[in-house]
Motif scaffolding. Structure first.
Motif, PDB file in Angstrom:
ATOM      1  N   TYR A  83      -6.846  12.148   0.115  1.00  0.00           N
ATOM      2  CA  TYR A  83      -5.784  11.222  -0.254  1.00  0.00           C
ATOM      3  C   TYR A  83      -4.604  12.031  -0.784  1.00  0.00           C
ATOM      4  N   GLY A  84      -3.395  11.526  -0.549  1.00  0.00           N
ATOM      5  CA  GLY A  84      -2.210  12.267  -0.952  1.00  0.00           C
ATOM      6  C   GLY A  84      -1.079  11.358  -1.379  1.00  0.00           C
ATOM      7  N   LEU A  85      -0.071  11.987  -1.979  1.00  0.00           N
ATOM      8  CA  LEU A  85       1.130  11.294  -2.437  1.00  0.00           C
ATOM      9  C   LEU A  85       2.330  11.929  -1.750  1.00  0.00           C
ATOM     10  N   ARG A  86       3.110  11.104  -1.051  1.00  0.00           N
ATOM     11  CA  ARG A  86       4.261  11.574  -0.289  1.00  0.00           C
ATOM     12  C   ARG A  86       5.536  10.949  -0.843  1.00  0.00           C
ATOM     13  N   VAL A  87       6.583  11.754  -0.954  1.00  0.00           N
ATOM     14  CA  VAL A  87       7.875  11.250  -1.419  1.00  0.00           C
ATOM     15  C   VAL A  87       8.670  10.778  -0.207  1.00  0.00           C
ATOM     16  N   LYS A  88       9.402   9.690  -0.380  1.00  0.00           N
ATOM     17  CA  LYS A  88      10.186   9.113   0.707  1.00  0.00           C
ATOM     18  C   LYS A  88      11.661   9.452   0.600  1.00  0.00           C
ATOM     19  N   SER A  89      12.013  10.327  -0.321  1.00  0.00           N
ATOM     20  CA  SER A  89      13.398  10.753  -0.472  1.00  0.00           C
ATOM     21  C   SER A  89      13.406  12.158  -1.046  1.00  0.00           C
ATOM     22  N   ASP A 171      -4.577   4.025  -7.159  1.00  0.00           N
ATOM     23  CA  ASP A 171      -4.112   3.644  -8.495  1.00  0.00           C
ATOM     24  C   ASP A 171      -3.628   4.861  -9.276  1.00  0.00           C
ATOM     25  N   ALA A 172      -4.361   5.984  -9.186  1.00  0.00           N
ATOM     26  CA  ALA A 172      -3.955   7.188  -9.912  1.00  0.00           C
ATOM     27  C   ALA A 172      -2.649   7.759  -9.368  1.00  0.00           C
ATOM     28  N   LEU A 173      -2.525   7.822  -8.057  1.00  0.00           N
ATOM     29  CA  LEU A 173      -1.293   8.349  -7.465  1.00  0.00           C
ATOM     30  C   LEU A 173      -0.114   7.402  -7.659  1.00  0.00           C
ATOM     31  N   ARG A 174      -0.386   6.108  -7.748  1.00  0.00           N
ATOM     32  CA  ARG A 174       0.694   5.158  -8.028  1.00  0.00           C
ATOM     33  C   ARG A 174       1.249   5.371  -9.431  1.00  0.00           C
ATOM     34  N   GLN A 175       0.351   5.597 -10.399  1.00  0.00           N
ATOM     35  CA  GLN A 175       0.806   5.867 -11.762  1.00  0.00           C
ATOM     36  C   GLN A 175       1.589   7.182 -11.828  1.00  0.00           C
ATOM     37  N   ALA A 176       1.145   8.180 -11.070  1.00  0.00           N
ATOM     38  CA  ALA A 176       1.867   9.451 -11.060  1.00  0.00           C
ATOM     39  C   ALA A 176       3.217   9.326 -10.366  1.00  0.00           C
ATOM     40  N   GLY A 177       3.294   8.474  -9.345  1.00  0.00           N
ATOM     41  CA  GLY A 177       4.553   8.304  -8.633  1.00  0.00           C
ATOM     42  C   GLY A 177       5.642   7.666  -9.468  1.00  0.00           C
ATOM     43  N   PHE A 178       5.266   6.905 -10.506  1.00  0.00           N
ATOM     44  CA  PHE A 178       6.270   6.301 -11.377  1.00  0.00           C
ATOM     45  C   PHE A 178       7.083   7.349 -12.133  1.00  0.00           C
ATOM     46  N   LYS A 179       6.517   8.520 -12.342  1.00  0.00           N
ATOM     47  CA  LYS A 179       7.189   9.557 -13.122  1.00  0.00           C
ATOM     48  C   LYS A 179       8.129  10.418 -12.284  1.00  0.00           C
ATOM     49  N   ILE A 180       8.071  10.275 -10.970  1.00  0.00           N
ATOM     50  CA  ILE A 180       8.889  11.125 -10.106  1.00  0.00           C
ATOM     51  C   ILE A 180      10.319  10.613 -10.015  1.00  0.00           C
ATOM     52  N   GLY A 181      10.497   9.303  -9.918  1.00  0.00           N
ATOM     53  CA  GLY A 181      11.840   8.750  -9.898  1.00  0.00           C
ATOM     54  C   GLY A 181      12.368   8.417  -8.521  1.00  0.00           C
ATOM     55  N   GLU A 185       4.730   7.221  -1.420  1.00  0.00           N
ATOM     56  CA  GLU A 185       3.841   6.558  -0.468  1.00  0.00           C
ATOM     57  C   GLU A 185       2.441   7.141  -0.599  1.00  0.00           C
ATOM     58  N   PHE A 186       1.450   6.271  -0.574  1.00  0.00           N
ATOM     59  CA  PHE A 186       0.049   6.684  -0.611  1.00  0.00           C
ATOM     60  C   PHE A 186      -0.414   6.998   0.806  1.00  0.00           C
ATOM     61  N   VAL A 187      -1.030   8.170   0.980  1.00  0.00           N
ATOM     62  CA  VAL A 187      -1.406   8.647   2.311  1.00  0.00           C
ATOM     63  C   VAL A 187      -2.905   8.898   2.339  1.00  0.00           C
ATOM     64  N   ILE A 188      -3.540   8.500   3.434  1.00  0.00           N
ATOM     65  CA  ILE A 188      -4.957   8.765   3.683  1.00  0.00           C
ATOM     66  C   ILE A 188      -5.063   9.708   4.870  1.00  0.00           C
ATOM     67  N   LYS A 189      -5.941  10.675   4.781  1.00  0.00           N
ATOM     68  CA  LYS A 189      -6.093  11.648   5.856  1.00  0.00           C
ATOM     69  C   LYS A 189      -6.573  10.963   7.134  1.00  0.00           C
ATOM     70  N   ASN A 190      -6.053  11.454   8.265  1.00  0.00           N
ATOM     71  CA  ASN A 190      -6.397  10.937   9.600  1.00  0.00           C
ATOM     72  C   ASN A 190      -5.985   9.481   9.780  1.00  0.00           C
ATOM     73  N   ASP A 191      -4.990   9.043   9.017  1.00  0.00           N
ATOM     74  CA  ASP A 191      -4.453   7.696   9.185  1.00  0.00           C
ATOM     75  C   ASP A 191      -3.130   7.813   9.924  1.00  0.00           C
ATOM     76  N   GLU A 192      -3.131   7.522  11.213  1.00  0.00           N
ATOM     77  CA  GLU A 192      -1.948   7.732  12.038  1.00  0.00           C
ATOM     78  C   GLU A 192      -0.815   6.777  11.680  1.00  0.00           C
ATOM     79  N   THR A 193      -1.146   5.623  11.092  1.00  0.00           N
ATOM     80  CA  THR A 193      -0.091   4.669  10.770  1.00  0.00           C
ATOM     81  C   THR A 193       0.782   5.153   9.621  1.00  0.00           C
ATOM     82  N   LYS A 194       0.280   6.093   8.807  1.00  0.00           N
ATOM     83  CA  LYS A 194       1.035   6.582   7.662  1.00  0.00           C
ATOM     84  C   LYS A 194       1.719   7.918   7.932  1.00  0.00           C
ATOM     85  N   GLN A 195       1.557   8.473   9.122  1.00  0.00           N
ATOM     86  CA  GLN A 195       2.158   9.757   9.424  1.00  0.00           C
ATOM     87  C   GLN A 195       3.609   9.568   9.856  1.00  0.00           C
ATOM     88  N   PRO A 196       4.518  10.422   9.396  1.00  0.00           N
ATOM     89  CA  PRO A 196       5.922  10.286   9.805  1.00  0.00           C
ATOM     90  C   PRO A 196       6.096  10.628  11.275  1.00  0.00           C
TER      91      PRO A 196
END
Length: 212
Positions: A83-89, A171-181, A185-196
Protein backbone atom coordinates in the motif's frame (compact mmCIF):
# COMPACT_ATOMS: atom_id res chain seq x y z
CA UNK A 1 81.59 -17.32 25.79
CA UNK A 2 79.66 -20.03 23.97
CA UNK A 3 77.51 -20.64 27.07
CA UNK A 4 76.53 -16.95 27.27
CA UNK A 5 75.67 -16.89 23.54
CA UNK A 6 73.62 -20.08 23.87
CA UNK A 7 71.65 -18.64 26.82
CA UNK A 8 70.93 -15.44 24.87
CA UNK A 9 69.63 -17.34 21.84
CA UNK A 10 67.45 -19.51 24.07
CA UNK A 11 65.95 -16.43 25.76
CA UNK A 12 65.16 -14.77 22.42
CA UNK A 13 63.47 -17.92 21.14
CA UNK A 14 61.11 -18.01 24.14
CA UNK A 15 60.06 -14.32 23.90
CA UNK A 16 57.09 -13.52 21.62
CA UNK A 17 57.73 -11.54 18.46
CA UNK A 18 57.04 -7.81 18.91
CA UNK A 19 56.78 -5.24 16.14
CA UNK A 20 59.03 -2.39 17.26
CA UNK A 21 57.35 0.07 14.90
CA UNK A 22 54.18 -0.14 17.00
CA UNK A 23 56.09 0.71 20.15
CA UNK A 24 57.83 3.69 18.56
CA UNK A 25 54.60 5.56 17.81
CA UNK A 26 51.24 5.63 19.65
CA UNK A 27 48.31 3.78 18.15
CA UNK A 28 45.94 5.81 16.01
CA UNK A 29 42.92 4.24 17.72
CA UNK A 30 44.00 5.54 21.13
CA UNK A 31 43.62 9.19 20.14
CA UNK A 32 40.36 10.94 21.11
CA UNK A 33 39.66 12.09 17.53
CA UNK A 34 39.82 8.52 16.22
CA UNK A 35 37.41 7.33 18.90
CA UNK A 36 34.96 10.11 18.07
CA UNK A 37 35.09 9.24 14.36
CA UNK A 38 34.47 5.57 15.17
CA UNK A 39 31.42 6.46 17.25
CA UNK A 40 30.09 8.72 14.51
CA UNK A 41 30.29 5.93 11.92
CA UNK A 42 28.40 3.61 14.27
CA UNK A 43 25.47 6.00 14.57
CA UNK A 44 22.37 5.06 12.56
CA UNK A 45 20.06 7.72 11.19
CA UNK A 46 16.38 7.47 12.04
CA UNK A 47 13.29 9.31 10.90
CA UNK A 48 13.94 12.12 13.40
CA UNK A 49 17.23 13.04 11.72
CA UNK A 50 16.43 13.20 8.02
CA UNK A 51 19.36 15.04 6.49
CA UNK A 52 22.28 14.10 4.25
CA UNK A 53 25.51 13.06 5.94
CA UNK A 54 27.59 15.41 3.84
CA UNK A 55 27.08 17.88 1.04
CA UNK A 56 29.51 19.64 -1.26
CA UNK A 57 27.84 23.05 -0.88
CA UNK A 58 26.06 24.14 2.27
CA UNK A 59 23.58 26.30 0.33
CA UNK A 60 21.67 25.76 -2.90
CA UNK A 61 19.47 27.67 -5.30
CA UNK A 62 15.73 27.58 -4.81
CA UNK A 63 14.97 25.66 -8.00
CA UNK A 64 11.58 24.44 -9.15
CA UNK A 65 9.54 21.30 -8.65
CA UNK A 66 10.26 19.03 -11.64
CA UNK A 67 7.47 18.50 -14.16
CA UNK A 68 7.54 15.09 -15.82
CA UNK A 69 7.36 15.30 -19.60
CA UNK A 70 7.62 12.82 -22.43
CA UNK A 71 5.63 10.10 -20.66
CA UNK A 72 8.04 9.66 -17.72
CA UNK A 73 6.58 7.65 -14.83
CA UNK A 74 9.65 7.47 -12.58
CA UNK A 75 8.63 6.97 -8.97
CA UNK A 76 4.91 6.79 -9.78
CA UNK A 77 4.50 3.05 -9.21
CA UNK A 78 4.71 0.78 -6.18
CA UNK A 79 8.14 -0.82 -5.86
CA UNK A 80 8.44 -2.30 -2.33
CA UNK A 81 5.24 -2.47 -0.26
CA UNK A 82 1.60 -3.38 -0.77
CA UNK A 83 0.00 0.00 0.00
CA UNK A 84 1.23 3.50 -0.76
CA UNK A 85 0.51 7.21 -0.57
CA UNK A 86 0.73 9.30 -3.75
CA UNK A 87 0.64 13.09 -4.04
CA UNK A 88 -1.57 14.58 -6.74
CA UNK A 89 0.28 17.88 -6.95
CA UNK A 90 3.93 18.88 -6.96
CA UNK A 91 5.37 20.50 -3.86
CA UNK A 92 8.50 21.12 -1.82
CA UNK A 93 8.28 18.80 1.18
CA UNK A 94 10.16 19.79 4.38
CA UNK A 95 11.91 17.22 6.53
CA UNK A 96 9.75 17.98 9.57
CA UNK A 97 6.61 17.21 7.55
CA UNK A 98 8.03 13.83 6.53
CA UNK A 99 8.86 13.15 10.17
CA UNK A 100 5.33 14.06 11.27
CA UNK A 101 3.79 11.79 8.62
CA UNK A 102 6.02 8.89 9.60
CA UNK A 103 5.18 9.33 13.29
CA UNK A 104 1.46 9.34 12.45
CA UNK A 105 1.74 6.12 10.47
CA UNK A 106 3.68 4.37 13.22
CA UNK A 107 1.22 5.53 15.87
CA UNK A 108 -1.86 4.40 13.94
CA UNK A 109 -0.33 1.01 13.07
CA UNK A 110 1.46 0.39 16.37
CA UNK A 111 -0.38 -2.89 17.18
CA UNK A 112 0.85 -4.48 13.94
CA UNK A 113 4.07 -6.40 14.52
CA UNK A 114 6.66 -6.54 11.77
CA UNK A 115 5.39 -3.44 9.97
CA UNK A 116 7.68 -2.11 7.24
CA UNK A 117 7.57 1.50 6.08
CA UNK A 118 9.47 2.66 2.99
CA UNK A 119 10.24 6.33 2.41
CA UNK A 120 10.51 7.05 -1.32
CA UNK A 121 11.71 10.66 -0.95
CA UNK A 122 14.57 12.14 1.05
CA UNK A 123 15.18 15.79 2.06
CA UNK A 124 18.58 16.69 0.61
CA UNK A 125 18.04 20.34 -0.44
CA UNK A 126 19.05 23.07 2.05
CA UNK A 127 16.50 25.88 2.34
CA UNK A 128 17.63 29.30 3.54
CA UNK A 129 15.55 32.15 4.91
CA UNK A 130 15.99 35.79 5.82
CA UNK A 131 14.34 37.80 8.54
CA UNK A 132 11.36 40.06 7.98
CA UNK A 133 11.87 43.65 6.79
CA UNK A 134 15.40 42.95 5.60
CA UNK A 135 16.69 44.99 2.69
CA UNK A 136 17.82 43.39 -0.53
CA UNK A 137 21.39 42.24 -0.93
CA UNK A 138 23.96 41.30 1.71
CA UNK A 139 24.23 37.74 0.44
CA UNK A 140 22.08 34.66 0.76
CA UNK A 141 20.13 33.98 3.95
CA UNK A 142 21.04 31.55 6.71
CA UNK A 143 20.22 27.85 6.59
CA UNK A 144 16.78 27.01 7.97
CA UNK A 145 15.71 23.43 7.15
CA UNK A 146 16.07 20.52 4.72
CA UNK A 147 13.49 19.79 2.04
CA UNK A 148 12.95 17.78 -1.15
CA UNK A 149 11.18 18.53 -4.42
CA UNK A 150 8.35 16.08 -5.03
CA UNK A 151 6.80 16.00 -8.53
CA UNK A 152 3.18 15.20 -9.26
CA UNK A 153 2.02 11.56 -8.88
CA UNK A 154 5.08 10.64 -6.82
CA UNK A 155 4.83 7.80 -4.27
CA UNK A 156 5.97 9.05 -0.84
CA UNK A 157 5.28 6.18 1.57
CA UNK A 158 4.85 2.43 1.11
CA UNK A 159 3.59 -0.02 3.73
CA UNK A 160 3.72 -3.76 4.17
CA UNK A 161 3.34 -6.12 7.10
CA UNK A 162 1.65 -9.28 8.37
CA UNK A 163 -1.94 -8.60 9.37
CA UNK A 164 -2.06 -5.26 7.54
CA UNK A 165 -5.20 -4.94 5.44
CA UNK A 166 -6.36 -2.22 3.09
CA UNK A 167 -8.68 -0.56 5.61
CA UNK A 168 -6.00 -0.05 8.27
CA UNK A 169 -3.43 1.12 5.74
CA UNK A 170 -5.88 3.53 4.13
CA UNK A 171 -6.82 5.10 7.46
CA UNK A 172 -3.16 5.54 8.50
CA UNK A 173 -2.11 7.02 5.17
CA UNK A 174 -5.16 9.28 5.14
CA UNK A 175 -4.15 10.72 8.51
CA UNK A 176 -0.60 11.21 7.24
CA UNK A 177 -1.84 12.87 4.06
CA UNK A 178 -3.54 15.61 6.08
CA UNK A 179 -0.12 16.90 7.15
CA UNK A 180 1.26 17.25 3.63
CA UNK A 181 -1.01 20.06 2.48
CA UNK A 182 -1.78 18.83 -1.06
CA UNK A 183 -4.32 16.29 -2.36
CA UNK A 184 -3.13 12.71 -1.89
CA UNK A 185 -4.26 9.30 -3.12
CA UNK A 186 -4.27 5.83 -1.58
CA UNK A 187 -2.61 3.27 -3.85
CA UNK A 188 -2.74 -0.53 -3.80
CA UNK A 189 -0.08 -2.58 -5.56
CA UNK A 190 -1.11 -4.20 -8.87
CA UNK A 191 -4.23 -2.03 -9.02
CA UNK A 192 -4.33 -0.77 -12.60
CA UNK A 193 -7.21 1.62 -11.93
CA UNK A 194 -5.01 3.69 -9.59
CA UNK A 195 -1.94 3.87 -11.84
CA UNK A 196 -1.30 7.18 -13.63
CA UNK A 197 -1.66 7.13 -17.38
CA UNK A 198 1.37 7.80 -19.50
CA UNK A 199 1.38 11.07 -21.37
CA UNK A 200 0.89 10.91 -25.10
CA UNK A 201 4.24 11.05 -26.81
CA UNK A 202 4.67 13.50 -29.71
CA UNK A 203 4.70 11.88 -33.15
CA UNK A 204 8.09 11.16 -34.60
CA UNK A 205 9.16 13.48 -37.39
CA UNK A 206 9.67 11.90 -40.79
CA UNK A 207 12.12 13.61 -43.17
CA UNK A 208 10.44 15.05 -46.24
CA UNK A 209 11.72 13.78 -49.57
CA UNK A 210 11.16 15.90 -52.63
CA UNK A 211 9.46 14.10 -55.48
CA UNK A 212 11.54 13.75 -58.57
Amino acid sequence: MWARRFAGNLLQSRLPAVNLSLLARPSSLSTPSALVKTQQHQQIRNYQNLQPRRRKHKKAQKGRVPVRTGGSTKGNYMAFGEYGLRVKSGLRLPAKTITACYATIRRKLKPIKGLKVWLRVFPDIPVTTKGTEVRMGKGKGAFDYWACRVPKDKIIFELQGPGLNAELAKDALRQAGFKIGVPTEFVIKNDETKQPKKADLPPTTVPFHHAK
